[in-house]
Design a protein around this motif. Structure first.
Motif, PDB file in Angstrom:
ATOM      1  N   CYS A 144      18.987  -8.312  46.217  1.00  0.00           N
ATOM      2  CA  CYS A 144      19.480  -9.529  46.075  1.00  0.00           C
ATOM      3  C   CYS A 144      20.745  -9.840  45.658  1.00  0.00           C
ATOM      4  O   CYS A 144      21.498  -8.832  45.343  1.00  0.00           O
ATOM      5  N   SER A 145      20.956 -11.217  45.573  1.00  0.00           N
ATOM      6  CA  SER A 145      22.492 -11.533  45.264  1.00  0.00           C
ATOM      7  C   SER A 145      22.751 -11.538  43.737  1.00  0.00           C
ATOM      8  O   SER A 145      23.919 -11.904  43.463  1.00  0.00           O
ATOM      9  N   THR A 146      21.743 -11.288  42.963  1.00  0.00           N
ATOM     10  CA  THR A 146      21.966 -11.328  41.438  1.00  0.00           C
ATOM     11  C   THR A 146      22.946 -10.116  41.336  1.00  0.00           C
ATOM     12  O   THR A 146      23.717 -10.259  40.334  1.00  0.00           O
ATOM     13  N   GLY A 147      22.954  -8.965  41.888  1.00  0.00           N
ATOM     14  CA  GLY A 147      23.773  -7.769  41.737  1.00  0.00           C
ATOM     15  C   GLY A 147      23.630  -7.206  40.314  1.00  0.00           C
ATOM     16  O   GLY A 147      24.535  -6.917  39.751  1.00  0.00           O
ATOM     17  N   CYS A 148      22.261  -6.965  39.904  1.00  0.00           N
ATOM     18  CA  CYS A 148      22.054  -5.976  38.698  1.00  0.00           C
ATOM     19  C   CYS A 148      22.493  -4.904  38.821  1.00  0.00           C
ATOM     20  O   CYS A 148      22.612  -4.500  39.827  1.00  0.00           O
ATOM     21  N   ASN A 149      23.145  -4.360  37.674  1.00  0.00           N
ATOM     22  CA  ASN A 149      23.626  -2.915  37.659  1.00  0.00           C
ATOM     23  C   ASN A 149      22.429  -1.926  37.372  1.00  0.00           C
ATOM     24  O   ASN A 149      21.507  -2.045  36.639  1.00  0.00           O
ATOM     25  N   ASN A 206      24.267  -4.083  31.640  1.00  0.00           N
ATOM     26  CA  ASN A 206      25.593  -4.922  31.948  1.00  0.00           C
ATOM     27  C   ASN A 206      25.249  -6.434  31.228  1.00  0.00           C
ATOM     28  O   ASN A 206      24.691  -7.220  31.635  1.00  0.00           O
ATOM     29  N   PRO A 207      26.156  -6.250  30.158  1.00  0.00           N
ATOM     30  CA  PRO A 207      25.769  -7.568  29.220  1.00  0.00           C
ATOM     31  C   PRO A 207      25.898  -8.940  29.899  1.00  0.00           C
ATOM     32  O   PRO A 207      25.290 -10.057  29.758  1.00  0.00           O
ATOM     33  N   LEU A 238      23.190 -14.718  34.166  1.00  0.00           N
ATOM     34  CA  LEU A 238      21.751 -14.681  33.726  1.00  0.00           C
ATOM     35  C   LEU A 238      21.672 -15.056  31.990  1.00  0.00           C
ATOM     36  O   LEU A 238      20.910 -15.810  31.877  1.00  0.00           O
ATOM     37  N   PRO A 239      22.559 -14.643  31.468  1.00  0.00           N
ATOM     38  CA  PRO A 239      22.488 -15.204  29.896  1.00  0.00           C
ATOM     39  C   PRO A 239      22.623 -16.751  29.770  1.00  0.00           C
ATOM     40  O   PRO A 239      22.294 -17.269  28.997  1.00  0.00           O
ATOM     41  N   ASP A 240      23.593 -17.114  30.684  1.00  0.00           N
ATOM     42  CA  ASP A 240      23.801 -18.583  30.771  1.00  0.00           C
ATOM     43  C   ASP A 240      22.672 -19.071  31.057  1.00  0.00           C
ATOM     44  O   ASP A 240      22.073 -20.267  30.421  1.00  0.00           O
TER      45      ASP A 240
END
Ligand code: SF4
Ligand code: SF4
Ligand code: FES
Lengths: 183, 755
Positions: free
Chosen positions: B231-236, B254-255, B362-364
């Motif tokens: 998906c477009s989140t691009g998690c590491n 990935n912080p 995501l942290p935002d």
């Protein structure tokens, strides 16, 4: 399962808490008092009443030993196996009781009269080995012989259920099964 | 800020940190179980004991749990030099009395927190003759394997599942010695984040069931940092392979994106690379090949002949490097390149990118004060949903508009966390314009995140989204807006391509300017059948590179086995415009990367192509923000090139055809069989609300006929919004319709009215 009257009582009771879920145990007791244990339907009902999930209710029931998910005999005898009672011979008492019923602890005896459960400390150490009958009556200084005698008596006792309606929904989980009975 | 002393060594801490955090941060080894960076302290395992030195002369020192101890300037703790050392040893010994002798047969061994902590405590012996408490293992579906006896009751799993992921089908049962952690009934987890239990659990109680079937000790895996392409989140992520096959996916910290977790689609969807029908050989179905030629000489000859009439198609699911290389190929053979299969997708993507402003990471999202969500977010970008769940946990106000069932909508409703509006996507622009946002106008609300699901929105809805953003932005309120786009690299695809590229390519084929089509990682004749199928006979040569067995692969004249993201390197741009490189984790011998493909067919070497790519990447953004893991962040404001000028006519009267997504599904993830077996929706059915069914005069079990000639069986489901016909993505391809089109009633009919 519940009459409209009883349901109304439960809703009213829940409304006293800041959060509905605080009344979950009360509702679970109500189910248990009504049919002797808490069945899947009862869980669904309490889910609706309190907004807690099935898992959360199962967590509660398995945590508290006084709530049960399976049917029990007409009577429940909780024999303490904590330290004082253990020292005073509760293991022999439990073994004798188990042998008498002919089924494993937790099961309903062949005659249907009783379910024996080991229990954590009942606070009756001065009467060890002690037991609690139907969550109300204390039985003190048990021996293998006296427990067998007690079980014989329970086998003879006829079972009667008399109370109905919202008066049976007790505040502390006192069983409605005991309510119509003379002590 | 301040300093504490651990065994006389000064350790700096930040305000609010506990002693354990500060100690770990300083690189000092200390045993702990129940503390977890994302889940916080529980103080339940008693393994992080330290001795706090007295401040007054006559006081005694005391043993404290460092995870429960807020660090205070000047405090002195004894870690290994005091009596707490013994305490920790006893605690470990106690845990071990409960734990089975399983290490040699345990999948966790070698990367097990319990092993590490036991060794760190230097406790090598356990004294216990009693009977061990044992528990029956629970069947937990196709993804997770349970070995209940290994549990040491640290409560991490329940804290993750219930408190962090807000799931309610897993919990803690019984008490004392009998405590056990399980689902309320056997079967697969409901949560899209269940796989994280494997990592969160410090023991082998939960292990990866897919990995289990092709197990390798983790030190024997070939690993690298990769980016999830589901998906477009691009998690590491960190894929682990061995002997040329993928064994498991592990999250990579990935912080800025995923500090700890990934979703189940990311973890299990990647196993599509092991599907039994994956094309792993070059196949030439049409066109005689000179027996002395290799495939590339053959291809080069074909392409040279077709030069000037070549179309090159890739997709939003392919990475930027692939797109770049294919573009070079297009230049070389004077072809037309499009990274979008359908003009609609391109339109939505471009409009969404235009409407993206200060995209929240995501942290935002996790730290916002309120959220507005447009579309089924769980299913479009699961980890964005997990971030929103942190807002629900904190009881922040949330408004959500959706058309198809979404786990997030259910959760918001169940937890009474906000307002959920169910509406047909064609009406969303009105819904958005008339949204009552009064519940967000608390003065405590300083940051609002606005998240849209591009795949479900049309251009008017996206425009309404921008208006909403303007409306909410005030001096004291920051609004961050972003979209879950339709492919992992949809943003990159928009950046690299010309406006209307998909439309242009389709038109060129239509007008017979193009008759040779190279397709790389796209499925025009399955996913895009609505527009591509009618052009099939205009394409004389179909050359396909892919790693899944799509409809297009089945129709191809020449098939080349494409490497997956784990099997090659590349760059991907996520929904925020974050350009992330990914590396090859393991090598599969038979496959080819897009760069190698292009190098074979042009005079450029792979190295030369990489050098060109680097130059292009540097030019891409005038302002490069470079930080450790983060790669390059595109400056969206400067990407003025991204405009959408294409518009298709939108019908409004009738029923809208919508895609039925689920959190584990995806173009590629659908080929990962274990994950796909959890899909709640059935292909070849049309789901609709009973009211819609009444309107159409059908009931469950009846057939519904579409203009394309296809017919589907009806399944009534009141979770579907009225006026919607919901079908799975695969079914959509089969009935040759595009998602989100509005079908006038006369185009859909039941068999009966026909007769
Ligand atoms: S299952 Fe694992 S995470 Fe859960 S309590 Fe047991 S050891 Fe801890
Ligand atoms: S949220 Fe998206 S990018 Fe992240 S792991 Fe899941 S599918 Fe992959
Ligand atoms: S980590 Fe401190 S008590 Fe568990």
């Amino acid at each position: 399962m519940f009459t409209e009257d009883e349901l109304e009582h439960l809703r009213e009771h829940l409304s006293h808490y800041p959060e509905r879920r605080a009344g979950a145990i009360y509702c679970l007791y109500a189910v248990q008092d009504k049919i002797g244990y808490i069945d899947d339907k009862g869980i669904m009902m309490v889910t609706e009443l309190t907004g807690l999930s099935k898992t959360q209710l199962e967590e509660l029931i398995t945590f508290f030993t006084l709530l049960r998910r399976r049917p029990v005999g007409r009577n429940v005898l909780r024999i303490c196996d904590s330290i004082s009672c253990h020292v005073m011979g509760s293991r022999q008492v439990l073994e004798a009781a188990e042998a008498h019923t002919g089924v494993a602890l937790g099961e309903i005896s062949r005659t249907g009269s009783v379910t024996i459960l080991p229990s954590i400390c009942l606070g009756l150490c001065n009467h060890a080995p002690a037991a609690l009958l139907n969550d109300e009556d204390e039985v003190s200084r048990l021996t293998p012989e006296s427990v067998q005698k007690l079980l014989d008596e329970l086998d003879q006792q006829p079972f009667q259920q008399s109370a109905t309606g919202s008066q049976v929904i007790a505040t502390s989980g006192h069983s409605m099964l005991t309510e119509g009975r003379d002590h | 800020m301040g300093t504490i002393y651990i065994d006389d060594k000064p350790v700096e801490f930040e305000a609010g940190q506990n002693v354990l955090q500060a100690t770990l941060k300083a690189g000092i080894d200390i045993t702990y179980f129940c503390y977890h960076e994302a889940l916080g302290s529980a103080g339940s395992c008693r393994l992080c004991a330290m001795e706090l030195e007295p401040t007054k002369k006559d006081d005694k020192s005391r043993v404290v749990m460092s995870c429960m101890q807020v660090a205070q300037d000047g405090q002195r703790y004894r870690l290994n030099k005091g009596s707490a050392d013994k305490v920790r040893q006893h605690v470990v010994e106690y845990y071990m009395t409960r734990h089975p002798h399983d290490c040699p047969v345990c999948d966790e061994a070698g990367h097990c927190h319990l092993q590490d902590m036991t060794i760190l405590s230097r406790q090598t012996y356990r004294r216990y003759d009693g009977k061990k408490q044992t528990f029956p293992d629970q069947e937990m579906g196709p993804l997770i394997w349970n070995t209940a006896n290994r549990c040491i009751t640290c409560y991490r799993c329940a804290r993750f599942y219930q408190n962090y992921a807000l799931g309610d089908d897993f919990g803690v049962y019984c008490s004392g010695q009998k405590t056990t952690f399980r689902r309320s009934e056997p079967g697969a987890f409901d949560s899209p984040f269940s796989g994280n239990m494997i990592d969160v659990c410090p023991t082998g109680t939960f292990t990866d069931k897919v990995f289990r079937r092709k197990y390798s000790r983790t030190w024997q895996l070939e690993k690298a940092t990769s980016v999830c392409n589901h998906c477009s989140t691009g998690c590491n992520t960190e894929p682990g392979g061995r002997e040329g096959t993928l064994r498991r996916i592990h999250p990579m910290t990935n912080p800025h994106i995923n500090p700890h977790f990934i979703c189940d689609r990311g973890r299990y969807g990647e196993h599509y690379s092991e599907a039994s029908d994956r094309p792993l050989k070059c196949i030439i179905r049409k066109g005689a090949k000179n027996p002395y030629d290799n495939i590339y000489t053959h291809l080069t000859r074909c392409l040279k002949k077709a030069s000037g009439r070549i179309g090159i198609l890739s997709s939003e699911h392919e990475d930027l490097q692939t797109h770049y290389m294919l573009k070079q190929l297009a230049v070389h053979y004077k072809g037309i390149f499009s990274p979008f299969i359908l003009p609609d997708t391109e339109t939505r993507t471009r409009s969404a990118i235009q409407a993206t402003q200060l995209p929240p990471s995501l942290p935002d999202i996790e730290t916002a004060d309120a959220a507005i969500i447009l579309g089924s977010l769980t299913e479009a970008a699961p980890m964005m949903d997990l971030a929103v769940r942190q807002l629900i946990a904190k009881q922040k106000p949330i408004i959500m508009v959706h058309a198809v069932p979404s786990l997030l909508a259910d959760l918001i409703q169940h937890r009474n966390a906000g307002e959920v509006i169910s509406a047909t996507p064609k009406n969303w622009h009105q819904v958005i314009d008339h949204l009552d946002t009064s519940r967000l106008s608390d003065e405590k609300v300083k940051k609002i995140v606005l998240l849209g699901v591009a795949g479900e929105m049309d251009v008017p809805a996206i425009n309404a989204f921008s208006r909403l953003k303007e409306k909410l932005s005030q001096e004291t309120v920051t609004v961050q807006s972003g979209f879950a786009l339709e492919g992992a690299n949809a943003m990159g695809a928009a950046v690299i391509s010309n406006e209307n590229s998909a439309h242009e390519l389709l038109e060129a084929i239509q007008k017979l300017y193009v008759d040779t089509l190279i397709v790389c990682g796209a499925d025009p004749f399955g996913e895009g059948a609505a527009e591509w199928e009618p052009l099939r006979n205009k394409i004389r040569q179909l050359i396909v590179l892919d790693n899944i067995n799509t409809e297009t692969v089945k129709q191809a004249d020449i098939v080349l086995p494409l490497a997956t993201w784990s099997e090659r390197c590349g760059y991907s741009v996520n929904y925020e415009g974050r350009v992330q490189p990914f590396e090859q984790a393991y090598q599969r011998s038979s496959v080819i990367s897009p760069t190698e493909f292009v190098a074979h067919l042009t005079p450029h070497s792979v190295e030369a192509l990489y050098r060109q790519r680097d130059v292009w990447l540097t030019q891409l953004s005038a302002q490069l923000v470079i930080s450790d893991q983060m790669g390059i962040q595109l400056n969206l404001q400067q990407l003025s090139g991204i405009k959408n000028t294409y518009s298709s006519h939108i019908e409004t009267e009738g029923l809208q055809l919508v895609k039925l997504p689920w959190h584990g599904g995806g173009v590629r993830a659908d080929f990962a069989k274990e994950l796909a077996s959890c899909n709640p929706w059935k292909d070849h059915y049309v789901y609709l609300h009973t009211d819609t069914a009444k309107q159409l005069n059908v009931t469950t079990g009846k057939q519904l006929h579409f203009k394309s000639g296809a017919s589907l069986e009806v399944l009534c489901d009141n979770r579907i919004t009225k006026d919607c016909l919901a079908v799975t993505p695969l079914t959509l391809g089969r009935i040759k319709c595009k998602a989100n089109i509005v079908l006038p009633l006369h185009q859909i009919h039941t068999g009966e009215t026909d007769q």
